[in-house]
Design an enzyme around this catalytic site. Structure first.
Site, short mmCIF file in Angstrom:
data_model
loop_
_atom_site.label_atom_id
_atom_site.label_comp_id
_atom_site.label_asym_id
_atom_site.label_seq_id
_atom_site.Cartn_x
_atom_site.Cartn_y
_atom_site.Cartn_z
CG HIS A 87 -33.12 13.70 -11.09
ND1 HIS A 87 -32.52 14.26 -12.19
CD2 HIS A 87 -34.41 13.50 -11.42
CE1 HIS A 87 -33.43 14.41 -13.14
NE2 HIS A 87 -34.58 13.95 -12.71
CG ASP B 7 -41.10 9.39 -10.10
OD1 ASP B 7 -40.03 9.36 -10.72
OD2 ASP B 7 -42.21 9.52 -10.64
C1 SDX Z 1 -37.35 10.27 -13.06
O1 SDX Z 1 -34.01 12.20 -16.15
C2 SDX Z 1 -35.10 12.73 -15.74
O2 SDX Z 1 -35.31 13.91 -15.90
C3 SDX Z 1 -36.06 11.76 -15.07
C4 SDX Z 1 -37.29 12.39 -14.44
C5 SDX Z 1 -38.17 13.04 -15.47
O3 SDX Z 1 -38.91 13.97 -15.12
O4 SDX Z 1 -38.19 12.54 -16.63
O5 SDX Z 1 -36.91 13.35 -13.47
C6 SDX Z 1 -38.17 11.32 -13.78
O6 SDX Z 1 -36.99 9.29 -13.65
C7 SDX Z 1 -36.95 10.51 -11.63
C8 SDX Z 1 -36.07 9.34 -11.05
C9 SDX Z 1 -37.03 8.23 -10.54
N1 SDX Z 1 -36.24 7.04 -10.17
C10 SDX Z 1 -36.10 6.70 -8.86
O7 SDX Z 1 -36.53 7.35 -7.91
C11 SDX Z 1 -35.35 5.38 -8.66
C12 SDX Z 1 -34.32 5.51 -7.51
N2 SDX Z 1 -33.24 6.40 -7.97
C13 SDX Z 1 -32.00 5.80 -8.41
O8 SDX Z 1 -32.15 4.57 -9.05
C14 SDX Z 1 -31.08 6.81 -9.12
O9 SDX Z 1 -30.97 7.89 -8.30
C15 SDX Z 1 -31.42 7.30 -10.51
C16 SDX Z 1 -31.70 6.18 -11.46
C17 SDX Z 1 -32.59 8.22 -10.47
C18 SDX Z 1 -30.21 8.11 -11.01
O10 SDX Z 1 -29.19 7.20 -11.24
P1 SDX Z 1 -27.71 7.70 -11.64
O11 SDX Z 1 -27.71 9.13 -12.06
O12 SDX Z 1 -27.15 6.71 -12.57
O13 SDX Z 1 -26.96 7.70 -10.25
P2 SDX Z 1 -26.13 6.50 -9.73
O14 SDX Z 1 -26.97 5.26 -9.79
O15 SDX Z 1 -24.82 6.53 -10.45
O16 SDX Z 1 -25.93 6.89 -8.20
C19 SDX Z 1 -24.80 7.58 -7.76
C20 SDX Z 1 -24.57 7.05 -6.34
C21 SDX Z 1 -24.40 5.52 -6.29
O17 SDX Z 1 -23.67 5.22 -5.12
P3 SDX Z 1 -22.06 4.92 -5.27
O18 SDX Z 1 -21.89 3.90 -6.39
O19 SDX Z 1 -21.44 6.28 -5.60
O20 SDX Z 1 -21.65 4.40 -3.90
O21 SDX Z 1 -25.73 7.33 -5.54
C22 SDX Z 1 -26.33 6.10 -5.14
C23 SDX Z 1 -25.81 5.03 -6.08
O22 SDX Z 1 -25.83 3.76 -5.45
N3 SDX Z 1 -27.79 6.27 -5.29
C24 SDX Z 1 -28.69 5.74 -4.47
C25 SDX Z 1 -29.93 6.17 -4.96
N4 SDX Z 1 -29.75 6.93 -6.05
C26 SDX Z 1 -28.40 6.99 -6.24
N5 SDX Z 1 -28.56 4.94 -3.40
C27 SDX Z 1 -29.73 4.58 -2.80
N6 SDX Z 1 -30.98 4.97 -3.20
C28 SDX Z 1 -31.11 5.76 -4.27
N7 SDX Z 1 -32.31 6.14 -4.69
#
Ligand code: SDX
Length: 426
Positions: free
Chosen positions: A306, A361
């Site tokens: 998140h 989710d």
């Molecule tokens: C919702 O904003 C809100 O409030 C949203 C929400 C709401 O109520 O409206 O809470 C609802 O959208 C919840 C999120 C649902 N999405 C998912 O579950 C999809 C999977 N999650 C990821 O795609 C990710 O965690 C996000 C999109 C939710 C957040 O992305 P960010 O903040 O841009 O984080 P990032 O991609 O920069 O990640 C930071 C690091 C990265 O690794 P490095 O580059 O540092 O090596 O963490 C890793 C990412 O690769 N990472 C994950 C991961 N989430 C982050 N790696 C594997 N699996 C994951 N799920």
């Protein structure tokens, strides 16, 4: 008021005021930055940027805190109905009994869908995703309700919000039924919001359908839990589109489409698809965790991570509780797998170091499935829950005397000036 000084090239350029919110959050107010220094800021994904001040919802991502107008979400899930939570979000105070009765009566009075909606819903191609159908159906309400949803007229804006709260559940149920059996169950507001929605979704109309009180309670809790979440992507879409003074239906339709993305509200459907794939693949959770950690593999652990919560998402624990109590009689392999995968991820250094936890989710899809919804409907359920938040945030924006059309800057990195080359000379 505290200040921060921007130094550029060793020279003091400007003192910026620091503003502080009611929970101690601080921000540099850069409203005059470009005028006074020629500088703009670059913040991809807005990870460090507050676009607005807001009094609707407070989130502390470090502590896993979520409050609607100051009230902790777990108390509202336990004590409040969805329509009461919607009124709280919109007006800022818990309603009196009389205010809530008036609101429920008005929502009930406007619950019926305009004639002609069913034929439009049936005109969608068979493979249309329910979120696209919902977004289109919401836009379609506008020509039937020209007196509602005008951001420049207080009563029209209020009426637009009432119609959307009253009609969106039926739009969702009818768009689901238009793809299935074309029997539309008329809204029954007398049943209460969650029960009416379940009835419109699942009552086959032969009188045999019985509402399950445990399902009603779980549905109400899911709706309250999803009701608002600050400046998330879909709410930001509603505010962005709404800032052009487009009508409310257009702004909410933009929010619905923003929510449909798999990284946002679309994740709940992908969590189930991910768990089913792991199960079909022999339940090898470790292999999927390794894939999620592999930078060269686009696979992400859906339902995890998140932008704001760097601790547990309080909603995830509440939904897990409801899923377990609803499923305690059924042996759901997906729930067992989800619990195992969560346990392994939370013990894995990759996720610990990046502070990646289950989000709203992760368990919601399991609970929606237990309530009988097909997975392609899950994000529609998120949209119905988030609607009061979109409406409250939109109204907060249009009522803000300082509101301006939202138009971010950019830093240009393309070609410098060059002259046109006639095609026969290229
Ligand atoms: C919702 O904003 C809100 O409030 C949203 C929400 C709401 O109520 O409206 O809470 C609802 O959208 C919840 C999120 C649902 N999405 C998912 O579950 C999809 C999977 N999650 C990821 O795609 C990710 O965690 C996000 C999109 C939710 C957040 O992305 P960010 O903040 O841009 O984080 P990032 O991609 O920069 O990640 C930071 C690091 C990265 O690794 P490095 O580059 O540092 O090596 O963490 C890793 C990412 O690769 N990472 C994950 C991961 N989430 C982050 N790696 C594997 N699996 C994951 N799920």
């Amino acid at each position: 008021m505290d200040e921060a000084t921007i130094r550029v090239g060793g020279e003091d350029r400007i003192d910026l005021p620091i503003i502080e919110g009611t929970e101690g959050e601080q921000a540099l107010d850069i409203g005059n930055l470009r005028r006074d220094t020629g500088l703009v800021t670059l913040d991809r994904g807005y990870g460090n940027t507050a676009e607005t001040v807001s009094a609707v919802t407070f989130i502390d991502g470090e502590e896993g805190i979520l409050r609607y107008r100051g009230y902790p979400v777990d108390q509202l899930v336990r004590e409040s109905s969805f329509l009461e939570a919607a009124l709280l979000l919109d007006r800022g105070e818990l309603p009196s009994r009389a205010e809530l009765d008036r609101y429920e009566e008005e929502i009930g009075r406007h619950a019926a869908l305009p004639d002609g909606i069913a034929s439009v819903l049936e005109s969608f191609p068979a493979g249309a995703h329910p979120m696209q159908k919902l977004a289109a159906a919401v836009i379609l309400l506008r020509p039937y309700l020209p007196e509602a949803g005008d951001p420049t007229d207080t009563e029209s804006a209020r009426l637009g919000a009432v119609h959307l709260m009253a009609k969106t559940a039926a739009l969702a149920a009818w768009s689901y039924r238009s793809g299935a059996d074309r029997i539309y169950t008329e809204p029954r507001p007398d049943l209460g919001y969650a029960a009416n929605f379940l009835n419109m979704m699942f009552n086959p109309g032969d009188g045999a359908y019985e509402l399950n009180p445990a399902h009603i309670r779980a549905m109400e809790a899911l709706l309250v839990l999803h009701a608002d979440h600050g400046q998330n992507l879909s709410t930001s879409a509603v505010r962005l589109v709404g800032s052009s003074q487009a009508d409310l239906f257009s702004a909410v339709s933009a929010g619905i489409l923003g929510l449909s993305g798999p990284l946002h509200g679309g994740a709940n459907q992908r969590v189930i698809e991910m768990l089913e794939a792991i199960l079909a693949d022999g339940g090898d959770t470790r292999r999927y965790l390794d894939r999620a950690k592999d930078r060269n593999d686009p696979f992400r652990l859906m339902g995890f991570g998140h932008r704001v919560y760097r601790n547990f998402d309080p909603r995830s624990d509440l939904i897990k509780h409801h899923a377990r109590s609803l499923l305690h009689e059924q042996d759901d392999p997906l729930l067992d797998l989800a619990l195992q995968l969560e346990q392994e991820a939370l013990a894995d250094d990759f996720f610990i170091r990046r502070r990646i936890y289950p989000n709203v989710d992760y368990y919601s899809g399991i609970l929606y499935r237990a309530l009988g919804f097909p997975s392609e409907q899950f994000t529609v359920l998120f949209a119905i829950g988030r609607l009061p938040g979109w409406l409250a945030q939109w109204r907060e924006m249009i009522s803000d005397p300082q509101v301006r059309i939202k138009r971010p800057r950019q830093i240009y990195t393309g070609y410098p000036r060059r002259d046109y080359i006639p095609i026969d000379k290229r």
